[in-house]
Design a protein around this motif. Structure first.
Motif, PDB file in Angstrom:
ATOM      1  N   LEU A   7      -8.904   6.559   2.103  1.00 48.64           N
ATOM      2  CA  LEU A   7      -8.011   6.318   3.220  1.00 48.64           C
ATOM      3  C   LEU A   7      -8.846   5.855   4.400  1.00 48.64           C
ATOM      4  CD1 LEU A   7      -5.536   9.367   3.123  1.00 48.64           C
ATOM      5  CD2 LEU A   7      -5.206   7.078   2.170  1.00 48.64           C
ATOM      6  N   HIS A   8      -8.396   4.754   5.054  1.00 50.97           N
ATOM      7  CA  HIS A   8      -9.089   4.235   6.225  1.00 50.97           C
ATOM      8  C   HIS A   8      -8.171   4.309   7.436  1.00 50.97           C
ATOM      9  CE1 HIS A   8     -12.350   1.652   4.031  1.00 50.97           C
ATOM     10  NE2 HIS A   8     -12.382   2.934   3.703  1.00 50.97           N
ATOM     11  N   PRO A  15     -13.588   4.733   7.581  1.00 51.68           N
ATOM     12  CA  PRO A  15     -13.252   5.618   6.457  1.00 51.68           C
ATOM     13  C   PRO A  15     -12.903   7.023   6.947  1.00 51.68           C
ATOM     14  CG  PRO A  15     -15.255   4.381   5.995  1.00 51.68           C
ATOM     15  CD  PRO A  15     -14.953   4.167   7.451  1.00 51.68           C
ATOM     16  N   LEU A  16     -11.813   7.567   6.397  1.00 50.22           N
ATOM     17  CA  LEU A  16     -11.360   8.904   6.795  1.00 50.22           C
ATOM     18  C   LEU A  16     -11.676   9.961   5.732  1.00 50.22           C
ATOM     19  CD1 LEU A  16      -7.844   7.977   8.257  1.00 50.22           C
ATOM     20  CD2 LEU A  16      -9.933   8.479   9.525  1.00 50.22           C
ATOM     21  N   ASP A  58       4.197   3.856  -0.442  1.00 49.25           N
ATOM     22  CA  ASP A  58       5.636   3.910  -0.697  1.00 49.25           C
ATOM     23  C   ASP A  58       6.417   4.215   0.574  1.00 49.25           C
ATOM     24  OD1 ASP A  58       5.016   3.447  -3.325  1.00 49.25           O
ATOM     25  OD2 ASP A  58       5.168   5.547  -3.962  1.00 49.25           O
ATOM     26  N   LYS A  59       5.854   4.995   1.497  1.00 48.14           N
ATOM     27  CA  LYS A  59       6.537   5.351   2.740  1.00 48.14           C
ATOM     28  C   LYS A  59       6.344   4.304   3.824  1.00 48.14           C
ATOM     29  CE  LYS A  59       8.166   9.338   1.386  1.00 48.14           C
ATOM     30  NZ  LYS A  59       9.632   9.597   1.290  1.00 48.14           N
ATOM     31  N   GLY A  60       5.609   3.270   3.529  1.00 44.55           N
ATOM     32  CA  GLY A  60       5.368   2.248   4.528  1.00 44.55           C
ATOM     33  C   GLY A  60       4.422   2.691   5.626  1.00 44.55           C
ATOM     34  N   LEU A  61       3.601   3.695   5.357  1.00 40.50           N
ATOM     35  CA  LEU A  61       2.671   4.214   6.362  1.00 40.50           C
ATOM     36  C   LEU A  61       1.276   3.627   6.217  1.00 40.50           C
ATOM     37  CD1 LEU A  61       3.696   8.000   6.170  1.00 40.50           C
ATOM     38  CD2 LEU A  61       4.424   6.281   7.849  1.00 40.50           C
ATOM     39  N   GLY A  62       1.078   2.784   5.223  1.00 38.60           N
ATOM     40  CA  GLY A  62      -0.219   2.173   5.014  1.00 38.60           C
ATOM     41  C   GLY A  62      -0.092   0.907   4.217  1.00 38.60           C
ATOM     42  N   ARG A  87      -5.264   1.373   4.010  1.00 35.52           N
ATOM     43  CA  ARG A  87      -5.489   1.445   5.468  1.00 35.52           C
ATOM     44  C   ARG A  87      -4.209   1.935   6.130  1.00 35.52           C
ATOM     45  NH1 ARG A  87      -4.596  -2.225   9.445  1.00 35.52           N
ATOM     46  NH2 ARG A  87      -4.231  -3.876   7.897  1.00 35.52           N
ATOM     47  N   LEU A  88      -4.329   3.052   6.874  1.00 35.48           N
ATOM     48  CA  LEU A  88      -3.160   3.644   7.521  1.00 35.48           C
ATOM     49  C   LEU A  88      -2.703   2.783   8.689  1.00 35.48           C
ATOM     50  CD1 LEU A  88      -4.236   7.416   7.575  1.00 35.48           C
ATOM     51  CD2 LEU A  88      -2.919   6.186   5.836  1.00 35.48           C
TER      52      LEU A  88
END
Length: 632
Positions: free
Chosen positions: A368-369, A375-376, A389-393, A404-405
């Motif tokens: 996850l970036h 980088p997270l 799927d939630k459209g958050l990244g 990438r978030l």
């Protein structure tokens, strides 16, 4: 003049001859003494030139030694001449001696006593006969010293002739300064006590020593046969015909004697091998008595029964006592014994079998970036897909899988050297196997579940992958630390229900009285019947109540266990005591478990940046050492 010179020369020659003769007479006893000491130091056994297969072992007899100097058992090794340990094949080549009477024991006891004064340790094993699956009393006791001198004591003959056991035999078995080593030797001691009243003390189970040594290969299990094959390259004959032969026959065969002696001789050879003493040129480099030096290397294992975890620790003691015996010519007179079903696979299973291994990898190593590309952390693919799927990244890369978030995360790593930024391999962190593995909680769940929420965040650091055999070994090691914590904090372990529920003696007495009245009734003496009825009436607090069959049945069905209101689970009590010191107390407990894992398992494939003090500096900065702990 010539006559005087000749006389002077004769006198000089005579004087020189007398002096030389005196020197020779003085030197000869000294040489005999030195040679005798060398023979004793070598155990009077010839040195083998190479490994010898068990099937080809020739008889090497150890003669009885006349005890000139009585040495106390466990005497300081520093007071003796250095005695090198004979190689294992030489130990196994020594022919056993049979003892069936007090006179026979007294003949060999001085030799055994002399060897115990050098190395106070005995390899020990027992044999017995089973009839229709039921084990009879111990028939044969095998004891081997460090040189391989093995004494086979036919215990059943002492019982049959009604002669008492020699005092020196009783004393050496219970001597707290002579180690008795073997596979299942603690359980053998229980049998000896039950069958003959012989107390066996100071036992060490070789399986614990094998688990403690991480260089030991445990894939073949922990039975004596497996340990001998893996560590000594010795193949023991454990055929049913020998194992289940008649150990109470009038005359034991040579094969029976060799089989019995090898169990004890292999045990003592394994003991010294597992302690790493075969490489020493002197007995032991430490200070203190011989027993103290050996016992220090077995700390925490003396007189500890071996706990079996799953089917991997398939010690042959269980098989000896539970498996039905195969009849042989010698045992046919004992009774009708049954043969195990040949269709069943009786092959021993390796350590760790019975554990449920993972079907899929633990680490997907997805990343996850942050929106700016920093980088997270790493995560599994299902979590990364959830953000998509939630459209958050948005998907930034397929290999490696990077999301990438599209929003600012609640926190960012303080350094790019963070543990959660590194890709991790799906393999056992101890031995490197990658065929099958399961999760290992470095801090056991029974403690972690009571930690405050501040210390439960990001605790995947303390979940590692182990193969099934390493996991089984680690579980045994964890038992030792749990017992230490139990002793230190007054938090006894055990079955939770056994501690949570207490047996109420009053209810038990009432239940017994009611059952006696229901089953015997009028057959009881009147005085006794009145006593039992009084017990029941007092319990129900009604001295005039009628004890009808329904009332008696209700009393007979009483639940005798009551809830222990002062019960505190072991894990909660340990955490509570440490939490009294605030956050630093719990961090110390966490570090102790992590260090315990490093010390006992010596993992070679830990993920990068795995640390005993992981996350502790961050917790101190955020909460301080004196954070008020709210336990869960």
């Amino acid at each position: 003049m010539a006559t005087r010179q000749k006389a002077l020369m004769v006198a000089v020659v005579t004087l020189l001859g007398a002096t030389l003769g005196g020197l020779l007479l003085w030197r000869q006893p000294t040489l005999r003494t030195q040679k005798k000491k060398q023979r004793l130091a070598q155990g009077q056994i010839g040195v083998s030139t190479g490994p010898v297969p068990v099937e080809q072992l020739g008889p090497v007899v150890v003669e009885p030694v006349e005890s000139q100097t009585q040495l106390t058992l466990g005497q300081s090794l520093g007071l003796l001449l250095p005695v090198s340990l004979p190689p294992a094949d030489q130990v196994l080549a020594v022919q056993p001696v049979m003892v069936s009477s007090e006179e026979g024991w007294e003949q060999w006891w001085p030799s055994l006593q002399k060897e115990l004064s050098v190395y106070p340790v005995l390899g020990l094993d027992c044999e017995w006969v089973s009839v229709k699956g039921k084990a009879l009393a111990v028939s044969l006791l095998q004891m081997s010293s460090y040189s391989g001198l093995c004494v086979l004591v036919r215990l059943h003959l002492f019982r049959g002739s009604q002669q008492d056991f020699p005092l020196s035999l009783k004393e050496v078995l219970r001597d707290p300064h002579v180690l008795k080593v073997g596979v299942g030797c603690y359980e053998d001691g229980t049998r000896l006590t039950r069958d003959y009243g012989l107390a066996l003390g100071c036992t060490v189970d070789l399986r614990y020593l094998a688990l403690r040594q991480r260089k030991v290969v445990l894939n073949n299990g922990l039975s004596l046969k497996s340990l001998a094959a893996d560590l000594l390259n010795v193949s023991l004959d454990k055929s049913m015909a020998l194992r289940c032969s008649n150990w109470e026959a009038d005359q034991l065969t040579l094969e029976q004697m060799t089989y019995a002696a090898l169990d004890a001789q292999v045990s003592i050879a394994l003991f010294f091998h597992l302690l790493g003493l075969y490489s020493d040129t002197t007995p032991l480099p430490d200070s203190g008595s011989g027993y103290t030096q050996l016992a220090n290397r077995c700390q925490g294992l003396i007189d500890t029964p071996f706990r079996e975890w799953g089917e991997g620790e398939d010690g042959e003691r269980r098989r000896k006592s539970k498996k039905l015996r195969q009849p042989t010519l010698e045992s046919s007179e004992i009774g009708d014994q049954q043969v195990p079903d040949p269709r069943k696979n009786n092959k021993r299973k390796p350590l760790g079998v019975g554990y449920s291994a993972r079907k899929t990898p633990l680490y997907d190593n997805c990343f996850l970036h942050a929106p700016d590309g920093q980088p997270l952390c790493t995560c599994d693919k299902r979590k990364a897909q959830w953000y998509l799927d939630k459209g958050l990244g948005v998907l930034q890369s397929d290999e490696p899988f990077i999301v990438r978030l599209l929003f600012e995360p609640s926190g960012r790593p303080e350094s790019q050297q963070d543990y959660y930024l590194t890709a991790k391999k799906n393999m056992c962190v101890v031995c490197g196997k990658n065929e099958s593995y399961i999760r290992k909680n470095i801090v056991p769940h029974e403690y972690r579940q009571h930690f405050p929420m501040e210390m439960k965040d990001h605790n995947s650091h303390d979940v590692l992958l182990l193969c099934t055999s390493c996991h089984a070994a680690s579980t045994v090691h964890d038992g030792f630390l749990k017992q230490q914590l139990a002793d230190e904090h007054g938090a006894p372990q055990g079955c939770e229900e056994g501690v949570r529920l207490l047996e109420d003696s009053d209810r038990r007495r009432v239940r017994s009285a009611a059952r006696a009245l229901l089953t015997v009734g009028e057959g009881l003496p009147e005085v006794r019947r009145d006593e039992l009825q009084k017990v029941i009436r007092c319990f129900f607090n009604d001295t005039d109540m009628e004890l009808s069959p329904e009332t008696l049945q209700r009393a007979a069905d009483l639940e005798t266990r009551i809830f222990n209101e002062s019960y505190v689970p072991h894990g909660l009590k340990v955490v509570k005591v440490n939490a009294e010191q605030g956050l630093k107390g719990l961090m110390a407990l966490e570090s102790r478990w992590r260090q315990h894992f490093l010390s006992t398992m010596t993992p070679r494939y830990l993920p990068p940046h795995w640390s005993v003090s992981h996350n502790h500096d961050k917790l101190r900065r955020k909460y301080g050492d004196d954070l008020l702990i709210q336990l869960n």
